[in-house]
Design a protein around this motif. Structure first.
Motif, PDB file in Angstrom:
ATOM      1  N   TYR A   1      34.788  58.949  53.696  1.00  0.00           N
ATOM      2  CA  TYR A   1      34.392  58.925  52.280  1.00  0.00           C
ATOM      3  C   TYR A   1      35.543  59.490  51.471  1.00  0.00           C
ATOM      4  O   TYR A   1      35.806  60.697  51.494  1.00  0.00           O
ATOM      5  CB  TYR A   1      33.138  59.779  52.108  1.00  0.00           C
TER       6      TYR A   1
ATOM      7  N   THR B   1      37.815  62.771  46.799  1.00  0.00           N
ATOM      8  CA  THR B   1      38.707  63.810  46.267  1.00  0.00           C
ATOM      9  C   THR B   1      40.159  63.341  46.258  1.00  0.00           C
ATOM     10  O   THR B   1      40.588  62.629  47.165  1.00  0.00           O
ATOM     11  CB  THR B   1      38.576  65.079  47.129  1.00  0.00           C
TER      12      THR B   1
ATOM     13  N   THR C   1      36.587  68.503  41.807  1.00  0.00           N
ATOM     14  CA  THR C   1      35.318  68.767  41.120  1.00  0.00           C
ATOM     15  C   THR C   1      35.034  67.733  40.034  1.00  0.00           C
ATOM     16  O   THR C   1      33.980  67.108  40.029  1.00  0.00           O
ATOM     17  CB  THR C   1      35.364  70.167  40.485  1.00  0.00           C
TER      18      THR C   1
HETATM   19  C1  LIG Z   1      37.224  71.229  55.003  1.00  0.00           C
HETATM   20  C2  LIG Z   1      37.127  70.290  53.827  1.00  0.00           C
HETATM   21  C3  LIG Z   1      36.697  68.975  54.042  1.00  0.00           C
HETATM   22  C4  LIG Z   1      36.639  68.086  52.970  1.00  0.00           C
HETATM   23  N1  LIG Z   1      36.245  66.782  53.201  1.00  0.00           N
HETATM   24  C5  LIG Z   1      36.254  65.906  52.153  1.00  0.00           C
HETATM   25  C6  LIG Z   1      35.911  64.537  52.387  1.00  0.00           C
HETATM   26  O1  LIG Z   1      35.617  64.140  53.501  1.00  0.00           O
HETATM   27  N2  LIG Z   1      35.945  63.674  51.330  1.00  0.00           N
HETATM   28  C7  LIG Z   1      36.282  64.089  50.061  1.00  0.00           C
HETATM   29  O2  LIG Z   1      36.287  63.267  49.146  1.00  0.00           O
HETATM   30  N3  LIG Z   1      36.582  65.404  49.816  1.00  0.00           N
HETATM   31  C8  LIG Z   1      36.584  66.306  50.835  1.00  0.00           C
HETATM   32  N4  LIG Z   1      36.899  67.619  50.602  1.00  0.00           N
HETATM   33  C9  LIG Z   1      37.314  68.022  49.259  1.00  0.00           C
HETATM   34  C10 LIG Z   1      36.259  68.866  48.573  1.00  0.00           C
HETATM   35  O3  LIG Z   1      35.170  68.065  48.222  1.00  0.00           O
HETATM   36  C11 LIG Z   1      36.919  69.527  47.360  1.00  0.00           C
HETATM   37  O4  LIG Z   1      37.822  70.490  47.840  1.00  0.00           O
HETATM   38  C12 LIG Z   1      35.873  70.202  46.461  1.00  0.00           C
HETATM   39  O5  LIG Z   1      35.105  69.212  45.821  1.00  0.00           O
HETATM   40  C13 LIG Z   1      36.525  71.111  45.411  1.00  0.00           C
HETATM   41  O6  LIG Z   1      37.489  70.393  44.653  1.00  0.00           O
HETATM   42  P1  LIG Z   1      39.003  70.960  44.584  1.00  0.00           P
HETATM   43  O7  LIG Z   1      39.398  71.396  45.919  1.00  0.00           O
HETATM   44  O8  LIG Z   1      39.837  69.945  43.875  1.00  0.00           O
HETATM   45  O9  LIG Z   1      38.884  72.265  43.676  1.00  0.00           O
HETATM   46  P2  LIG Z   1      38.883  72.241  42.038  1.00  0.00           P
HETATM   47  O10 LIG Z   1      37.907  71.243  41.560  1.00  0.00           O
HETATM   48  O11 LIG Z   1      40.281  72.193  41.584  1.00  0.00           O
HETATM   49  O12 LIG Z   1      38.306  73.682  41.781  1.00  0.00           O
HETATM   50  C14 LIG Z   1      39.111  74.838  42.027  1.00  0.00           C
HETATM   51  C15 LIG Z   1      38.392  76.018  41.469  1.00  0.00           C
HETATM   52  O13 LIG Z   1      38.328  75.888  40.047  1.00  0.00           O
HETATM   53  C16 LIG Z   1      37.085  76.375  39.561  1.00  0.00           C
HETATM   54  N5  LIG Z   1      36.433  75.327  38.782  1.00  0.00           N
HETATM   55  C17 LIG Z   1      36.637  74.005  38.851  1.00  0.00           C
HETATM   56  N6  LIG Z   1      35.834  73.352  37.994  1.00  0.00           N
HETATM   57  C18 LIG Z   1      35.118  74.294  37.355  1.00  0.00           C
HETATM   58  C19 LIG Z   1      34.101  74.260  36.351  1.00  0.00           C
HETATM   59  N7  LIG Z   1      33.665  73.106  35.816  1.00  0.00           N
HETATM   60  N8  LIG Z   1      33.582  75.434  35.937  1.00  0.00           N
HETATM   61  C20 LIG Z   1      34.005  76.595  36.477  1.00  0.00           C
HETATM   62  N9  LIG Z   1      34.951  76.703  37.436  1.00  0.00           N
HETATM   63  C21 LIG Z   1      35.492  75.569  37.859  1.00  0.00           C
HETATM   64  C22 LIG Z   1      36.241  76.693  40.781  1.00  0.00           C
HETATM   65  O14 LIG Z   1      36.243  78.072  40.994  1.00  0.00           O
HETATM   66  C23 LIG Z   1      36.945  76.025  41.930  1.00  0.00           C
HETATM   67  O15 LIG Z   1      36.839  76.734  43.120  1.00  0.00           O
HETATM   68  C24 LIG Z   1      36.980  68.535  51.662  1.00  0.00           C
HETATM   69  C25 LIG Z   1      37.387  69.857  51.453  1.00  0.00           C
HETATM   70  C26 LIG Z   1      37.452  70.735  52.525  1.00  0.00           C
HETATM   71  C27 LIG Z   1      37.894  72.153  52.280  1.00  0.00           C
END
Ligand SMILES: Cc1cc2nc3c(=O)[nH]c(=O)nc-3n(C[C@H](O)[C@H](O)[C@H](O)COP(=O)(O)OP(=O)(O)OC[C@H]3O[C@@H](n4cnc5c(N)ncnc54)[C@H](O)[C@@H]3O)c2cc1C
Ligand SMILES: CCCCCCCC/C=C\CCCCCCCCCC(=O)SCCNC(=O)CCNC(=O)[C@H](O)C(C)(C)COP(=O)(O)OP(=O)(O)OC[C@H]1O[C@@H](n2cnc3c(N)ncnc32)[C@H](O)[C@@H]1OP(=O)(O)O
Length: 633
Positions: A113, A116, A122
């Protein structure tokens, strides 16, 4: 067709080439992956055979079936995303005809899937991957216009999957219609080579999850048939007409499925950690309680019981609430299938806060179990470090915890406003309407009294949030700014809501079934439920003092009852973790094996270290000896 005898565990665990000669922690990053693919392929073959007589069900209730892989692939199964998100996304978001087409090869294809991106996880409306309709060729052209638009993190994407479901911004006739899902083949079925127009790879080592093969994917004018857009909820017709979904958030449905599932997942993670640490605490003798008596089992220290019994209780709480949430999910999915989306916001709110609380609690409780085992808990052979890094990944994936709690807060504030306008509310938030009538009710030191008190905390904090937002707006902030200014309190409201839900569902579900259980079992389950609720009443005593009529004397009595419960549970502690019924081959722990031969197993495992293959390592002669001799006086 080969017929495999059941139960699956015996079958799988009897297969010799699924066992490791060298413990995984001594393999390189690449060897780890190759080893887990070797074992995963055997499992994939077995599950494929076993599943041939079962149609892909859109939503399979949480079960421990895939738990066998936890024992075979101690880290993470690189095929997991195929089952956790790829297939559910297709069965949940594609038309029946598309499902037949995309899944016709059954387990012949391996998917993931891909949502990201390097630049966005997010904020889905900010995703940059584009899917642009080419009317002339009846195709979508996929592109990654920037480095930050590269898909980044999807499990299995680096080297395992040959297909994926991609979330991309849909463009038709120059207009953007937002994120939509597309079925995309990314590797040749025969050669497994990446298809032309793609850049694929693995994102590198992580703190855990290192066999999940999380990868990156970039598109350069990559073409797919128009029919590869998953079109159950919204459609793009051949002439370029875009047919809107009844609810654009239905596209996010696959994430709700996993969030709901994770509650049961965390129940099982915790069951393993509790089994390891409680059994070890029964074997480990250390120090005295009475100076003139022998060293005691560390499980006899009340503080050790305080550290560990909450994990036993929490595992049951998550299991019971996970089934309750699954029933809600199934009912809402059924309603959506009949065209009603009334309860989708409620399901979204419930899944967001319960996923967050269960993954966060699993993380710190597993760490608490590790620490309770002293130095030996720090050994990889205890399996507690791996359980921790695997569980804590879930705090972030499938919706980062802060973000999801804010989603629930959004629902609480809306519900509060409806309550203040006299509207009737769904049962899961109806207590908000009763706040002013119950605010000064006399405190009851019972599980039900505590649940009622925790609900008053939710209502009180939600009221405070609504007033805070209103205050900021009245000072000239826009609503969104006022929301941001109040977000610390909004998170607190969601956390309180999640805790109240867990306590309420756990207690009343146990109470409901207790009459059907043997007296002994009912007594022990109720003790665990009461321990859980009393533990959290004491943890949240500050909030209870602010929002309820609880007194210092009530709290003292709760503390006394809590310690009574620890003593009552102590004689059954080992029996309770044994009843999780997790085989040694799946527990994978030198500290938690059923036979209690901890020290022998630790030594056996240590001797498997490649460093112990010789008494003097070559580095002595190559590096140490010249220096020692040079500086020898
Ligand atoms: C082990 C692992 C497996 C994964 N597997 C998949 C997968 O199979 N498929 C896939 O598509 N994704 C996958 N992911 C990605 C995962 O879904 C994202 O890491 C997650 O959705 C968070 O997005 P980001 O890492 O871009 O953090 P960001 O969205 O950049 O957020 C970083 C920080 O900013 C703050 N923040 C962000 N938005 C807001 C808000 N609106 N209000 C307040 N604070 C906020 C939060 O504190 C957050 O922790 C995986 C991640 C991990 C760690
Ligand atoms: C071998 C056999 C194996 C068998 C296996 C069986 C199954 C195993 C299952 C689980 C085991 C664990 C396996 C997991 C492995 C790792 C998987 C990891 C996968 C991923 O990480 S996938 C990527 C996940 N990413 C996210 O979750 C992104 C989070 N962000 C969002 O959801 C959204 O961006 C947002 C919600 C934060 C914001 O979206 P936005 O459009 O801006 O929405 P808002 O403006 O905030 O709100 C608008 C409106 O929409 C409502 N809403 C938002 N989301 C949803 C939703 N999902 N459903 C319903 N409604 C939603 C929101 O409430 C608002 O409504 P309102 O306006 O208030 O009425």
């Amino acid at each position: 067709m080969k017929c495999y005898p059941v139960p699956r565990e015996n079958l799988v665990l009897s297969i010799d080439n699924l066992k490791d000669d060298i413990p995984e922690e001594y393999l390189s990053h690449k060897e780890c992956y190759e080893n887990v693919i070797r074992k995963g392929s055997v499992l994939y073959d077995i599950f494929s055979e076993l599943s041939k007589d079962r149609k892909h069900k859109a939503h399979q209730a949480p079960s421990n079936a895939y738990r066998i892989s936890d024992g075979i692939m101690q880290n993470v199964n690189p095929f997991l995303l195929h089952f956790a998100l790829f297939v559910p996304a297709i069965t949940n978001q594609a038309t029946p005809e598309q499902q037949a087409e995309f899944l016709k090869h059954g387990f012949g294809i391996i998917g993931t899937y891909a949502q990201t991106e390097l630049g966005h996880g997010t904020f889905l409306r900010g995703l940059e991957t584009t899917a642009t309709l080419d009317l002339e060729t009846d195709e979508f052209v996929l592109n990654s216009p920037t480095l930050t638009s590269y898909k980044w993190w999807p499990g299995g994407l680096g080297h395992t999957a040959n297909h994926c479901v991609v979330m991309a911004q849909l463009y038709v006739k120059g207009k953007c219609h937002g994120p939509h899902l597309f079925f995309v083949q990314i590797r040749d079925i025969e050669t497994h080579e990446p298809l032309p127009g793609l850049k694929l790879g693995e994102i590198g080592a992580k703190m855990g999850f290192n066999t999940a093969d999380n990868g990156f994917l970039g598109f350069h004018n990559f073409r797919i048939p128009r029919n590869n857009m998953l079109m159950k909820n919204s459609q793009v017709l051949k002439d370029g007409t875009y047919v809107e979904s009844k609810n654009e958030k239905l596209t996010y449905g696959s994430m709700v499925f996993v969030r709901v599932y994770l509650l049961s997942d965390m129940a099982y993670m915790l069951a393993r950690a509790a089994t390891i640490s409680v059994r070890y605490s029964a074997v480990r003798h250390q120090s005295h309680i009475k100076p003139d008596e022998p060293e005691v089992q560390i499980l006899d220290f009340v503080i050790q019981q305080h550290k560990l019994f909450i994990s036993i209780a929490t595992s049951h709480a998550f299991k019971i609430c996970g089934l309750w949430l699954w029933q809600t999910y199934s009912k809402v999915m059924e309603d959506i299938g009949k065209g009603s989306m009334d309860r989708l916001p409620e399901l979204h709110a419930l899944s967001c806060c319960l996923k967050t609380t269960s993954t966060r609690d699993a993380g710190w409780l597993i760490e608490q179990c590790r620490l309770a085992c002293g130095g030996h808990g720090y050994l990889m052979s205890s399996n507690l470090p791996s359980l921790y890094t695997t569980a804590t990944a879930a705090i972030t994936y499938e919706g980062e915890s802060t973000v999801l709690l804010l989603q629930t807060a959004r629902y609480l504030i809306k519900s509060w406003k409806r309550a203040m306008e006299g509207e009737s509310l769904p049962a899961t938030v109806s207590f908000l309407s009763e706040y002013f009538n119950k605010r000064y009710n006399k405190w009851e030191n019972t599980p039900k009294g505590i649940v009622d008190g925790l609900k008053l905390v939710v209502a009180g904090v939600t009221k405070m949030c609504a007033e805070s937002i209103q205050k900021h707006v009245s000072r000239g902030q826009q609503y969104e700014e006022a929301w941001n200014s109040s977000s610390v309190q909004l998170i607190k409201a969601s956390e309180a809501y999640s805790r109240a839900l867990l306590c309420e569902v756990f207690w009343f579900e146990v109470d409901k079934v207790s009459s059907t259980l043997s007296n002994n079992l009912a007594v022990v389950l109720k003790q665990l439920a009461e321990l859980y609720i009393t533990y959290w009443a004491l943890e949240k005593r500050g909030d209870l003092l602010v929002y309820t009529t609880i007194s210092k004397d009530d709290l003292d009595k709760l503390q006394e009852r809590y310690e009574e419960l620890l003593a009552l549970i102590r004689p059954n502690a080992v029996g309770l973790v044994d009843s999780f019924d997790i085989r040694d081959e799946i527990l994978c722990s030198t500290l938690g094996a059923y036979d209690g031969r901890v020290y022998e197993r630790m030594m056996e495992h240590a001797l498997k270290s490649p460093l112990n293959a010789e008494t003097v390592n070559q580095s002595f002669h190559k590096y140490m000896k010249p220096v020692i001799l040079k500086h020898k006086i």
